[in-house]
Design a protein around this motif. Structure first.
Motif, short mmCIF file in Angstrom:
data_model
loop_
_atom_site.label_atom_id
_atom_site.label_comp_id
_atom_site.label_asym_id
_atom_site.label_seq_id
_atom_site.Cartn_x
_atom_site.Cartn_y
_atom_site.Cartn_z
N GLY A 42 -83.93 33.39 25.33
CA GLY A 42 -84.34 33.37 24.19
C GLY A 42 -84.55 32.03 23.47
N SER A 43 -83.90 31.98 22.31
CA SER A 43 -83.82 30.96 21.67
C SER A 43 -82.26 30.74 20.75
CB SER A 43 -84.85 30.62 20.62
OG SER A 43 -84.76 29.68 19.69
N HIS A 44 -82.35 30.42 19.60
CA HIS A 44 -81.13 30.42 18.87
C HIS A 44 -81.00 31.73 18.14
CE1 HIS A 44 -80.60 26.15 18.82
NE2 HIS A 44 -81.96 25.88 18.76
N ASP A 45 -80.87 32.84 19.04
CA ASP A 45 -80.68 34.18 18.70
C ASP A 45 -79.34 34.65 18.05
OD1 ASP A 45 -83.29 34.36 19.61
OD2 ASP A 45 -82.87 34.75 21.49
N LEU A 55 -75.80 23.22 23.41
CA LEU A 55 -77.13 22.90 23.73
C LEU A 55 -77.72 24.13 24.15
CD1 LEU A 55 -78.98 20.27 23.99
CD2 LEU A 55 -78.07 20.61 26.51
N THR A 56 -78.76 24.40 23.42
CA THR A 56 -79.28 25.90 23.83
C THR A 56 -80.64 25.88 24.84
OG1 THR A 56 -78.35 26.92 21.70
CG2 THR A 56 -80.51 28.03 22.64
N LEU A 57 -80.76 26.72 25.95
CA LEU A 57 -81.85 26.66 26.74
C LEU A 57 -82.97 27.76 25.97
CD1 LEU A 57 -80.33 27.23 30.08
CD2 LEU A 57 -80.81 25.23 28.66
N LEU A 58 -84.18 27.21 26.16
CA LEU A 58 -85.22 27.92 25.42
C LEU A 58 -86.24 28.63 26.28
CD1 LEU A 58 -86.07 25.31 22.84
CD2 LEU A 58 -84.48 27.11 22.27
N SER A 59 -86.98 29.49 25.75
CA SER A 59 -87.68 30.24 26.49
C SER A 59 -89.47 29.59 26.69
CB SER A 59 -88.33 31.53 25.77
OG SER A 59 -89.20 31.41 24.77
N ALA A 60 -89.85 29.95 27.71
CA ALA A 60 -91.11 29.29 27.92
C ALA A 60 -92.09 29.03 26.72
CB ALA A 60 -92.13 29.88 29.16
N ASN A 61 -91.79 30.17 25.77
CA ASN A 61 -92.94 30.13 24.77
C ASN A 61 -92.12 29.44 23.41
OD1 ASN A 61 -94.66 31.73 26.26
ND2 ASN A 61 -93.39 33.34 25.78
N THR A 62 -91.00 28.82 23.41
CA THR A 62 -90.34 28.21 22.38
C THR A 62 -90.34 26.73 22.67
OG1 THR A 62 -88.98 30.10 22.12
CG2 THR A 62 -88.35 28.26 20.92
N CYS A 69 -84.93 22.57 25.74
CA CYS A 69 -83.59 22.90 25.25
C CYS A 69 -83.54 22.33 23.86
CB CYS A 69 -82.49 22.55 25.93
SG CYS A 69 -82.49 20.51 26.28
N SER A 70 -82.54 22.95 23.28
CA SER A 70 -82.53 22.54 21.52
C SER A 70 -81.00 22.27 21.38
CB SER A 70 -83.13 23.63 20.67
OG SER A 70 -83.01 23.35 19.38
N VAL A 71 -80.61 21.06 20.93
CA VAL A 71 -79.42 20.79 20.58
C VAL A 71 -78.99 21.26 19.22
CG1 VAL A 71 -79.85 18.53 19.40
CG2 VAL A 71 -77.59 18.81 20.39
N GLU A 72 -77.67 21.71 19.08
CA GLU A 72 -77.18 22.30 17.90
C GLU A 72 -76.24 21.50 17.47
OE1 GLU A 72 -75.84 26.17 17.80
OE2 GLU A 72 -77.42 27.14 19.44
N LEU A 73 -76.69 20.97 16.06
CA LEU A 73 -75.74 19.91 15.33
C LEU A 73 -74.94 20.50 14.21
CD1 LEU A 73 -78.39 16.84 15.50
CD2 LEU A 73 -76.64 17.40 17.17
N ILE A 77 -73.02 24.77 27.26
CA ILE A 77 -74.56 25.14 27.44
C ILE A 77 -74.68 26.68 26.96
CG2 ILE A 77 -76.23 25.29 29.10
CD1 ILE A 77 -75.43 22.45 28.30
N LEU A 78 -75.80 26.91 26.13
CA LEU A 78 -75.79 28.24 25.45
C LEU A 78 -77.00 29.03 26.02
CD1 LEU A 78 -74.59 27.44 21.88
CD2 LEU A 78 -73.28 28.57 23.60
#
Length: 228
Positions: free
Chosen positions: A56-59, A162-169, A134-138, A40-41
């Motif tokens: 953040g995001s996929h930073d 698996l990346t956790l995202l901000s409230a605005n993403t 969240c956003s999965v990284e494949l 988990i990222l």
């Protein structure tokens, strides 16, 4: 599980997603297990509007560095440095696939743990926000283009994180989210019911014992107090 916080995630789904890529149902089913033991990222940042910590995001950023070749010449190279860091792991013990009737997709349901001592800020954010996107990284092994539907088909892949995202993403796959999992009610509902009945039984027994002791003669009371 001491020092660990459990989570549950609707991580990703099959069919076409918001990024116009597609995962066929069989490919999806075959590759969901690749999520087991993946991280988990999260990148913890300060929200410029609220001043609060958020994900953040996929930073990432690019760093340049110098290496010396065999002839002593300096060569400039670049490397990608990911700002998101591992804060937990998908343990794989309860990985499953559930059908979402409303969205008409199959979803990968993942469970795992967050590292309390090393990601307290992330846990605080999750407790404050509740459910986060969240956003999965494949990592794509093979892909093809469907000219008829005009989507990129992911023919083979594995989950790298698996990346956790901000409230605005917003996530690339609608409905993908993660939250802290609370086992207390689901796991112990039967035990709570049994405990309630046990308490009632003990209260009834105490009343009977109290009444019994009050009705005994002093001699009987003295003799019983001398028991084991």
């Amino acid at each position: 599980t001491d020092g660990l916080t459990p989570f549950i995630s609707k991580a990703f789904h099959d069919h076409v997603n918001l990024n116009k890529s597609e995962i066929k149902p069989k490919t999806f089913k075959d590759n969901v297990p690749s999520s087991n033991l993946r991280p988990i990222l999260a990148n913890i940042v300060v929200d410029q509007e609220t001043g609060e910590l958020d994900f953040g995001s996929h930073d990432y950023h690019i760093e340049k560095y110098i290496v010396i070749d065999e002839n002593g010449n300096e060569i400039e190279k670049e490397k990608t440095v990911y700002d998101e860091q591992p804060i937990g792991v998908i343990d794989g013990s309860k990985t499953s696939i559930e059908y979402d009737k409303e969205a008409k997709v199959n979803r990968a349901i993942l469970h795992g743990f967050l590292y309390n001592e090393y990601c307290q800020d992330a846990i605080d954010i999750l407790e404050r926000r509740g459910t986060v996107d969240c956003s999965v990284e494949l990592a794509i092994r093979a892909m093809s283009y469907d000219s008829k539907s005009k989507v990129l088909v992911l023919d083979d892949f594995y989950v790298s994180g698996l990346t956790l995202l901000s409230a605005n993403t917003k996530p690339g796959m609608a409905g993908s989210n993660l939250k802290i999992e609370d086992f207390s009610i689901d796991k112990n509902s039967i035990e709570y019911s049994k405990n309630d009945k046990l308490i009632e039984l003990l209260e009834s027994l105490n009343e009977k014992l109290s009444k019994f002791n009050m009705e005994q003669t002093p001699a009987q009371t003295k003799m019983e107090k001398g028991g084991l």
